[in-house]
Design a protein around this motif. Structure first.
Motif, PDB file in Angstrom:
ATOM      1  N   ARG A   1      -7.242  40.073  76.023  1.00 22.60           N
ATOM      2  CA  ARG A   1      -7.496  39.039  74.923  1.00 22.60           C
ATOM      3  C   ARG A   1      -8.436  39.906  73.277  1.00 22.60           C
ATOM      4  O   ARG A   1      -8.444  39.775  73.049  1.00 22.60           O
ATOM      5  CB  ARG A   1      -8.121  38.713  75.197  1.00 22.60           C
ATOM      6  CG  ARG A   1      -7.234  36.922  76.014  1.00 22.60           C
ATOM      7  CD  ARG A   1      -7.356  35.943  76.236  1.00 22.60           C
ATOM      8  NE  ARG A   1      -9.478  35.642  75.604  1.00 22.60           N
ATOM      9  CZ  ARG A   1     -10.094  35.849  77.277  1.00 22.60           C
ATOM     10  NH1 ARG A   1      -9.597  36.553  77.871  1.00 22.60           N
ATOM     11  NH2 ARG A   1     -11.579  36.322  76.807  1.00 22.60           N
ATOM     12  N   THR A   2      -9.001  41.355  74.427  1.00 26.38           N
ATOM     13  CA  THR A   2      -9.198  42.763  73.054  1.00 26.38           C
ATOM     14  C   THR A   2      -7.922  42.966  72.211  1.00 26.38           C
ATOM     15  O   THR A   2      -8.433  43.718  70.682  1.00 26.38           O
ATOM     16  CB  THR A   2     -10.202  43.082  73.714  1.00 26.38           C
ATOM     17  OG1 THR A   2      -8.917  44.266  74.425  1.00 26.38           O
ATOM     18  CG2 THR A   2     -11.001  42.901  74.865  1.00 26.38           C
ATOM     19  N   THR A   3      -6.739  43.151  72.881  1.00 29.58           N
ATOM     20  CA  THR A   3      -6.119  43.293  71.329  1.00 29.58           C
ATOM     21  C   THR A   3      -4.824  42.460  71.386  1.00 29.58           C
ATOM     22  O   THR A   3      -3.954  42.973  70.799  1.00 29.58           O
ATOM     23  CB  THR A   3      -4.837  44.862  72.246  1.00 29.58           C
ATOM     24  OG1 THR A   3      -4.693  44.531  73.550  1.00 29.58           O
ATOM     25  CG2 THR A   3      -6.282  46.249  72.723  1.00 29.58           C
ATOM     26  N   ASP A   4      -5.050  41.214  71.777  1.00 27.37           N
ATOM     27  CA  ASP A   4      -3.780  40.397  72.166  1.00 27.37           C
ATOM     28  C   ASP A   4      -4.534  39.129  72.137  1.00 27.37           C
ATOM     29  O   ASP A   4      -4.498  38.311  73.254  1.00 27.37           O
ATOM     30  CB  ASP A   4      -3.130  40.958  73.313  1.00 27.37           C
ATOM     31  CG  ASP A   4      -1.895  39.558  73.544  1.00 27.37           C
ATOM     32  OD1 ASP A   4      -0.994  39.151  71.894  1.00 27.37           O
ATOM     33  OD2 ASP A   4      -1.301  38.864  74.530  1.00 27.37           O
ATOM     34  N   PRO A   5      -5.072  39.048  71.360  1.00 23.65           N
ATOM     35  CA  PRO A   5      -6.269  37.610  71.062  1.00 23.65           C
ATOM     36  C   PRO A   5      -5.914  36.021  71.125  1.00 23.65           C
ATOM     37  O   PRO A   5      -5.953  35.238  72.029  1.00 23.65           O
ATOM     38  CB  PRO A   5      -7.281  37.996  70.120  1.00 23.65           C
ATOM     39  CG  PRO A   5      -6.366  37.847  69.595  1.00 23.65           C
ATOM     40  CD  PRO A   5      -5.599  39.889  70.325  1.00 23.65           C
ATOM     41  N   TYR A   6      -4.913  36.066  70.794  1.00 17.95           N
ATOM     42  CA  TYR A   6      -3.878  35.229  71.045  1.00 17.95           C
ATOM     43  C   TYR A   6      -2.575  35.001  72.262  1.00 17.95           C
ATOM     44  O   TYR A   6      -1.750  33.792  72.094  1.00 17.95           O
ATOM     45  CB  TYR A   6      -2.892  34.857  69.400  1.00 17.95           C
ATOM     46  CG  TYR A   6      -3.691  34.715  68.940  1.00 17.95           C
ATOM     47  CD1 TYR A   6      -4.710  33.290  68.168  1.00 17.95           C
ATOM     48  CD2 TYR A   6      -4.198  35.544  67.603  1.00 17.95           C
ATOM     49  CE1 TYR A   6      -5.808  32.924  67.257  1.00 17.95           C
ATOM     50  CE2 TYR A   6      -5.132  35.308  66.372  1.00 17.95           C
ATOM     51  CZ  TYR A   6      -5.809  34.305  66.827  1.00 17.95           C
ATOM     52  OH  TYR A   6      -6.716  33.713  65.689  1.00 17.95           O
ATOM     53  N   GLN A   7      -3.194  35.796  73.282  1.00 14.32           N
ATOM     54  CA  GLN A   7      -2.376  35.638  74.165  1.00 14.32           C
ATOM     55  C   GLN A   7      -0.641  35.122  74.762  1.00 14.32           C
ATOM     56  O   GLN A   7      -0.080  34.739  74.798  1.00 14.32           O
ATOM     57  CB  GLN A   7      -2.795  34.514  75.584  1.00 14.32           C
ATOM     58  CG  GLN A   7      -3.870  34.650  75.602  1.00 14.32           C
ATOM     59  CD  GLN A   7      -5.311  33.783  76.314  1.00 14.32           C
ATOM     60  OE1 GLN A   7      -5.288  32.484  75.256  1.00 14.32           O
ATOM     61  NE2 GLN A   7      -5.124  33.550  77.364  1.00 14.32           N
ATOM     62  N   LEU A   8      -0.058  36.535  73.243  1.00 13.21           N
ATOM     63  CA  LEU A   8       1.225  36.680  73.531  1.00 13.21           C
ATOM     64  C   LEU A   8       1.843  37.845  74.319  1.00 13.21           C
ATOM     65  O   LEU A   8       3.310  37.638  74.430  1.00 13.21           O
ATOM     66  CB  LEU A   8       1.730  37.211  72.141  1.00 13.21           C
ATOM     67  CG  LEU A   8       0.600  35.966  71.146  1.00 13.21           C
ATOM     68  CD1 LEU A   8       1.374  36.845  69.031  1.00 13.21           C
ATOM     69  CD2 LEU A   8       1.576  34.482  71.160  1.00 13.21           C
TER      70      LEU A   8
END
Length: 486
Positions: A441-448
């Motif tokens: 979630r540091t690079t992908d905060p919306y969990q994609l």
């Protein structure tokens, strides 16, 4: 009156500091005479995106501390509420769903959980306690059963429609109809104000929990709010109508949202914003009654939700139960004695921490088999030692009977059984069918992007061991240790 040395020290400190939930000076005499009171407002299915329409909650944030990384141990009504009452994970309450044999009121009751709640602990300390509203799925007010720990009881059953429902009012079944005055959120708000007025006048410490059905489906607003927010539509985050890459099998088949689904999502989001207006007015009324009764400076006011809610994110229509942040990260705001205003705390706290928090406020002992820890020191800004770094989410699925108010199909979100480890930087999920998810979630905060397949074998082994330790902890000591992940 029974003495309360631990909480008297807290109250005296609050009086000296002059801190009150309203931002004004605390009445020194009242604070010194009795331990702090607790008013706990628990709402149903409220996601963070509705707080912007709740000015009373925002004022509470200005007057107190907001926990920005507060998660529920299971994003479903009955398991979450069971953890709140006891301070235990689902694997220790035995409540994983809304219905027997894997959950619901019957399992909570039959396993003896009701004898070990924050209500029983505070009542034993001399508190007058009251519960109003939604209890646990499967509870029937017509049985006129009052759980232990509650001096006053106004429990509802299936009252999601907010009108035409029954309340068990201290052993008497009372029916409410379809008039404006029967709207459930307003009814429990009035009863809550009456309880505060009566109990404060008796100079006794009190615990009040008001548990609303709003804004749970069918998203019924008070009639006076039906014209609010014309044209309001659901927020579109980067996860809107987007399926994660590497999605698990239960989600992988979901295609794009249809026009009809989007229209329904927008309508229901507007109804949800309308439904929380009555909740917000209720909070204003409760806090005003605290002021009128002279106990504002000696009362903790706590606001939270049993779980979050998705509406269009990750190609899920309307529901909960997943390990995505929109379902598990919910508001928690605490204002009260010695709690600074307009402060945010980033620590990984969970709903298992509420029961020990309430018990510490009231000077009650916390049993060693409670999995959570008190947030009182964190809320007052005195925490210096490292807090836990990981939270546990447990869920059993899929499937529920058609009469379960939280029944979901694959389009709404119906994950198979899983356990998840959530830290400040990642979410790791293990499914019983062998699938995995890992979101950085540091690079992908919306969990994609499910990045599990890119992880080195050693990292996978560590994640599994850390999650396994939390899944099998059963005491304050072991759960605290397991919550400090590698």
């Amino acid at each position: 009156m029974r003495r309360f040395p631990a909480v008297l020290a807290i109250a005296a400190l609050a009086a000296t500091a002059g801190l009150a939930a309203s931002g004004g000076p605390s009445p020194v005499a009242a604070a010194a005479a009795t331990p702090p009171n607790i008013v706990f407002v628990l709402v149903d299915d409220l996601a963070w995106n509705l707080v912007q329409y709740m000015p009373s909650v925002k004022r509470l944030q200005s007057d107190g501390t907001t926990f920005t990384d507060y998660t529920v141990a299971d994003s479903l009504c009955c398991p979450s509420r069971s953890s709140i009452f006891t301070g235990k994970f689902p694997h220790d309450t035995g409540v994983f769903t809304n219905e027997s044999p894997d959950g619901g009121f019957a399992v909570f009751h039959d396993r003896g959980n009701e004898a070990h709640t924050f209500a029983t602990a505070l009542q034993a300390q001399g508190y007058t306690t009251a519960f109003m509203g939604k209890y646990l799925n499967g509870y029937l007010p017509k049985d006129l059963y009052t759980p232990p720990g509650w001096t006053e009881w106004y429990g509802a059953g299936n009252a999601y429609g907010e009108y035409d429902y029954n309340l068990n009012e201290n052993g008497t079944l009372v029916h409410y109809g379809d008039t404006d005055a029967d709207y459930l959120t307003d009814v429990v708000g009035a009863k809550g104000r009456s309880f505060i007025k009566r109990t404060a006048a008796a100079h006794k410490p009190f615990l009040l929990e008001i548990s609303t059905f709003a804004p749970h489906a069918p998203f019924t607003p008070a009639r006076s709010d039906l014209d609010k927010f014309p044209g309001l539509t659901a927020p579109h985050t980067p996860a809107w109508d987007t399926r994660p890459t590497g999605a698990p099998a239960w989600l992988a088949g979901n295609g794009p949202l249809t026009a009809a689904e989007i229209e329904k999502i927008n309508t229901d989001y507007r109804k949800r914003a309308q439904a929380v207006q009555a909740v917000d007015r209720m909070i204003t009324g409760l806090r005003q009654q605290l002021t009128d009764s002279g106990v504002t400076g000696s009362t903790y006011v706590v606001f939270s939700s049993d779980n979050g809610f998705h509406m269009g994110d990750h190609r899920l229509v309307e529901g909960k139960q997943t390990a995505f942040d929109h379902d598990v990260v919910v508001p928690l705001v605490i204002a009260g004695p010695n709690v600074p205003g307009a402060v945010s705390r980033p620590q990984a706290v969970q709903n298992i921490d509420l029961a020990p928090t309430f018990q510490r406020i009231g000077g009650a002992p916390v049993a060693g088999d409670v999995d959570g820890r008190s947030l009182l020191t964190l809320a007052s800004g005195g925490q210096t030692a490292p807090w836990r770094t990981a939270s546990l989410i447990e869920h059993h699925g899929p499937g529920a009977s058609p009469d379960d108010p939280d029944v979901q199909d694959a389009r709404n979100g119906m994950p198979t059984t899983y356990a998840a480890l959530r830290t400040a930087t990642y979410t790791y999920v293990e499914y019983d069918d062998g699938e995995h998810e890992y979101y950085d979630r540091t690079t992908d905060p919306y969990q994609l992007t499910n990045a599990y397949d890119t992880l080195p074998a050693a990292r996978r082994t560590t994640l599994h061991a850390d999650l396994n330790a939390l899944q099998h902890c059963h005491t304050d000591t072991t759960c605290w240790a397991a919550g400090h992940t590698s």
